[in-house]
Design a protein around this motif. Sequence first.
Motif, PDB file in Angstrom:
ATOM      1  N   LEU C 331       0.830  -0.848   0.336  1.00 40.09           N
ATOM      2  CA  LEU C 331       0.156  -0.007  -0.550  1.00 40.09           C
ATOM      3  C   LEU C 331       1.382   1.262   0.059  1.00 40.09           C
ATOM      4  O   LEU C 331       0.562   2.378  -0.907  1.00 40.09           O
ATOM      5  N   GLY C 332       1.880   1.325   0.905  1.00 43.81           N
ATOM      6  CA  GLY C 332       2.754   2.271   0.569  1.00 43.81           C
ATOM      7  C   GLY C 332       3.859   2.648  -0.721  1.00 43.81           C
ATOM      8  O   GLY C 332       4.007   4.168  -0.827  1.00 43.81           O
ATOM      9  N   MET C 333       3.450   1.925  -1.134  1.00 39.80           N
ATOM     10  CA  MET C 333       3.957   2.091  -2.953  1.00 39.80           C
ATOM     11  C   MET C 333       2.977   3.236  -3.410  1.00 39.80           C
ATOM     12  O   MET C 333       3.746   4.413  -4.173  1.00 39.80           O
ATOM     13  N   VAL C 334       1.719   3.781  -3.339  1.00 38.20           N
ATOM     14  CA  VAL C 334       0.919   4.177  -3.711  1.00 38.20           C
ATOM     15  C   VAL C 334       0.413   4.944  -3.033  1.00 38.20           C
ATOM     16  O   VAL C 334       0.083   6.968  -2.570  1.00 38.20           O
ATOM     17  N   PHE C 335      -0.113   5.099  -1.450  1.00 41.53           N
ATOM     18  CA  PHE C 335      -0.613   5.725  -0.464  1.00 41.53           C
ATOM     19  C   PHE C 335       0.244   6.201   0.509  1.00 41.53           C
ATOM     20  O   PHE C 335       1.207   6.258   1.412  1.00 41.53           O
ATOM     21  N   LEU C 372       8.197   4.511   4.428  1.00 48.62           N
ATOM     22  CA  LEU C 372       9.169   3.509   3.845  1.00 48.62           C
ATOM     23  C   LEU C 372       8.642   3.683   2.849  1.00 48.62           C
ATOM     24  O   LEU C 372       8.765   4.145   2.258  1.00 48.62           O
ATOM     25  N   GLY C 373       6.957   3.961   2.739  1.00 53.76           N
ATOM     26  CA  GLY C 373       6.460   4.453   1.459  1.00 53.76           C
ATOM     27  C   GLY C 373       6.012   5.533   1.039  1.00 53.76           C
ATOM     28  O   GLY C 373       6.071   6.066   0.211  1.00 53.76           O
ATOM     29  N   LEU C 374       6.732   6.399   1.981  1.00 52.87           N
ATOM     30  CA  LEU C 374       7.026   7.847   1.719  1.00 52.87           C
ATOM     31  C   LEU C 374       7.942   7.992   1.338  1.00 52.87           C
ATOM     32  O   LEU C 374       7.972   8.778   0.291  1.00 52.87           O
ATOM     33  N   ILE C 375       9.059   7.012   1.030  1.00 53.38           N
ATOM     34  CA  ILE C 375       9.899   7.208   0.045  1.00 53.38           C
ATOM     35  C   ILE C 375      10.421   6.213  -1.194  1.00 53.38           C
ATOM     36  O   ILE C 375      11.413   6.144  -2.368  1.00 53.38           O
ATOM     37  N   THR C 376       9.457   5.581  -1.301  1.00 53.51           N
ATOM     38  CA  THR C 376       9.985   3.723  -2.178  1.00 53.51           C
ATOM     39  C   THR C 376       8.445   4.286  -3.334  1.00 53.51           C
ATOM     40  O   THR C 376       7.891   5.197  -3.743  1.00 53.51           O
ATOM     41  N   PRO C 377       8.907   4.137  -4.868  1.00 46.72           N
ATOM     42  CA  PRO C 377       7.972   4.870  -5.849  1.00 46.72           C
ATOM     43  C   PRO C 377       6.659   4.289  -5.986  1.00 46.72           C
ATOM     44  O   PRO C 377       6.800   2.176  -5.684  1.00 46.72           O
ATOM     45  N   PRO C 378       6.340   3.945  -6.592  1.00 44.21           N
ATOM     46  CA  PRO C 378       5.662   5.511  -7.850  1.00 44.21           C
ATOM     47  C   PRO C 378       6.070   6.595  -7.083  1.00 44.21           C
ATOM     48  O   PRO C 378       5.716   7.460  -7.252  1.00 44.21           O
ATOM     49  N   VAL C 379       4.864   6.332  -5.821  1.00 44.38           N
ATOM     50  CA  VAL C 379       4.376   7.711  -5.450  1.00 44.38           C
ATOM     51  C   VAL C 379       5.140   7.785  -3.915  1.00 44.38           C
ATOM     52  O   VAL C 379       5.066   6.861  -3.062  1.00 44.38           O
ATOM     53  N   GLY C 380       5.703   8.707  -3.643  1.00 41.67           N
ATOM     54  CA  GLY C 380       7.080   9.166  -2.028  1.00 41.67           C
ATOM     55  C   GLY C 380       6.513   9.724  -1.952  1.00 41.67           C
ATOM     56  O   GLY C 380       7.446  10.927  -3.054  1.00 41.67           O
ATOM     57  N   VAL C 381       5.898  10.148  -1.400  1.00 45.08           N
ATOM     58  CA  VAL C 381       5.783  11.594  -0.915  1.00 45.08           C
ATOM     59  C   VAL C 381       6.744  12.973  -0.766  1.00 45.08           C
ATOM     60  O   VAL C 381       6.740  14.042  -1.590  1.00 45.08           O
TER      61      VAL C 381
HETATM   62 NA    NA Z   1       5.568   5.256  -1.740  1.00 40.68          NA
END
Ligand code: NA
Lengths: 162, 317, 431
Positions: C331-335, C372-381
């Motif tokens: 989920l972290g990839m996108v959200f 982790l999700g904040l820096i993973t592609p495709p959406v990394g805020v």
């Molecule tokens: Na991400």
Amino acid sequence: MSPHSWARPLYRIGQVVGTLAVITIALLTAADVVLRYFFNAAIFGAAEVANALLAVLVGAGLIIVAAQRLHICVDLFDAPLRRRLPKLYPRWIFGAELLGTAALATLLVQHAMHTIDFGELTPVLEFPIGWVFALVALLVIMALAVLLSGWRDEKMHQGEEK
Amino acid sequence: ETKLLFNVFVPPGHFMHEVLKGWAQDVEKVTESRVDIEFAAGSLAPPPQQLQGVASGVFDVAFAINPTIKSKAPLLEVSSLPWLVSDAEAASVAAWRIYEKHFASRNQFPDVHLLSVFNFSGGQLYSTTDTPINSLDELKSRKMWALYGESADLLKNLGISPITSPAVQVSESVSRGVVNGYFGLILESVIDFKTAPYTKSITLFPLGVTSSGFSMFINKRKWGSISEADRNAIMKLSGEALAQRVGKASKAASAAALSQLKADGIQVIEADPQFYAELERAATPSYEQFERTAEKAGLDGKAVLADFRKEYDALAK
Amino acid sequence: MTAALIGFAILIALSFTGMPLAFATLLTGFVGFGLMRDWDSAVAMSGQQIGEMIVNPNLVVVPIFILMGELIRRGGIADELYEFGNALVGRLRGGLAMSTVLACGAFSTVCGSSVATAATMTKVAMPPMRRYGYHDSLSAGTVAAGGTLGILIPPSIPMVIYCIFAREDIGRMFIAGIVPGALMMTAFMVTIALWARLRPGVAPVGAAMSWTQRIAAFKKTWAFVVLFLVVLGGIYLGVFTATEAASVGAIGAYLFALARGSMRSGREYLDVIGGAVGISAAIFAIASCALVFSQFINVTGMPFALMELVNGWELSGIQLVLAIGALCILLGMVFEALGILVLIVPMFLPTLQAQGVDMIWFGVVVIILIELGLITPPVGVNVFTVKAARPDLKLGDVFAGVTPFVLAMLVTAALILIWPEIVVGLPNLMR
Ligand code: NA
Ligand code: NA
């Protein structure tokens, strides 16, 4: 929002009410601490007043959110959708915001009416909390108006990058 | 077949879940599954909005803590008055009998049908410093948290201004050391709401400073959709029977909590008689308030109280 | 179970169309509840949940912490933190990047948001690293990853929201983030040291400073030290509740901003404070709509079904946590942060509680996976935030730069899974 919009005064109300609410919460809470530590006398019901102000702050904040389009979105497909559906996509987003804000307003009006009707009182100060919800509902209706005032801009800018 | 959604607002693990599940199974049994009760997986409404939730049909059955429905049913306050009860089972049964005898005819709930009323054990006094609180002077020297309602009112009558909130928020004040004593919680709440690790001593009173009273109700439309025979069968399991069931469970929970708290090394002392007498005197305004409430409803408050005491004393023996 | 999964899928699909997350959640939750019960009760329930959220006493801290963060950014405290970090480790190879991590960590102790931390530190730390010939990949990766510390090291807005759902004590949760935060900072510094050793070209050696210079740099951070002591010290020592610490801290931050020439016109008040109010409202919109969605999940009976499933498969608490962790990473990839909380917490909370999982520990694990999700592609805020503050950066460079830090985060998460004491040790000491 555009600088000549008719909804500009509403935006200003949102900013002023929100600013005053957050300042009052901080000062009230800090004063409560000081009184408690140095004079062993808490401000009775301070936390409850802060809670009510929080609701007002959120209502006023939603006006700012509407004016600045601050809602949090997943923009993974933003660029391709904008390219493929230059007319439809911005309208869809705008429509979703409009619908969502209208839904929030409706639910809050309903909830305010229920709560007033029911005579629900806050536990400590025994204040009818329904009126606070009514005020929040009013602020969210103002947010809806601010959003609506952007309809024409949205049509003019459709297809362009934000 | 009538499907009922039951909402339980207390956190998972609370003894009320077991008690109410047992009741629900019995209801299904006596109605031969014509009434089917399901429980929500998590509470669908915050504690103060249980009655509203049932009335508006968000869920069909729920119980509420009485102070949250004070505007609809102020008379139910009777079983929560200070220094009146400590035994939850006797208090619950007495509360139901008094309700039936004096209050039921006054029809306090327009949108719901009342299934039962019941009480938990009596609230006590807790110190988070090494010194127990067992005199008025000691109490007055403390920064106190008090359960909102009777416990907080009592401290105010003594000239102490407590921090007050519903029981679930007690830990915020106690764990931070914002207060060094707290008042009105029952023993099992000390464990449930995580204040036990900060507690050094408990002052036990002969009768509790308050006993939380509850009401359980069902949505009126749903109630009407059940056949009269089944309604009667359900009421046989509810009312006094359920009151006793809950009261017994609360009594057992308090006893278990007391031995656990003792085992954790918390000092348990009996209240000094003079201290207790002074606290009893501070409750006078609460009784006067109840008599006024009763009068407004066309009742003799003193007589209701006398009745309550008579029932309770007989049961608590 | 099926109804809940369909709702979950619809929610994800709707949010992919660009619909604001709050409204996608509200729509799914409302319609789902209406179909499970009836429409009148859906209206009553939604109004009640939203109303409850906006008067929740535990959430008063949210706008105050956001305001405090905004005021601190105006006060120039971040520059001083960076200078002090530089005085400590600047002479090492990759020292400026390490200083950035230290400054990010320090700034995180007074700021509750990762995006704000990343945005502030980009402005402060990127220019000197460029001047000294650091490769963009390393410097941008450091800022983007370092910024994520904002939500692990207390105060933390996502932790507050998590505590509302999990019914945990916010003060305890904050204290639980301290040791894992320090651990992650260490992991980041080690990563930088290894990277600089393997590829000396990306990070030159800096100049050493004398002790007098170091002490001078430290003295300049007094404003930060005062705020730090008030906020964290106040909570830890039990002088304040979280709300009180935030209020006193915000007033302190305001005085510093004022002393440093900021906050002098009425317009600035409306912009800065009004801005904080707007951000808060956007957060409340999501959180309260999430509550509506979670009530839909509750009436589907999914948590009960999940519990049976877990019992049927004889899953242990830790296996369940690992499975949820994997889902979090996906989920972290996108959200972004709140999106993950909204999706994960209502679904799994009752099951985890029934399994006896320590919810503070689980919360910290989830927060790390959200980071982790904040820096993973495709959406990394955070990556986007760094890029927005420095538009000339190549997005590919930044994503390449965060990769070693992703590994460092996974190592930190693994350590916490193996030794829960890292998380629960400090809060347990508080007694
Ligand atoms: Na991400
Ligand atoms: Na932080």
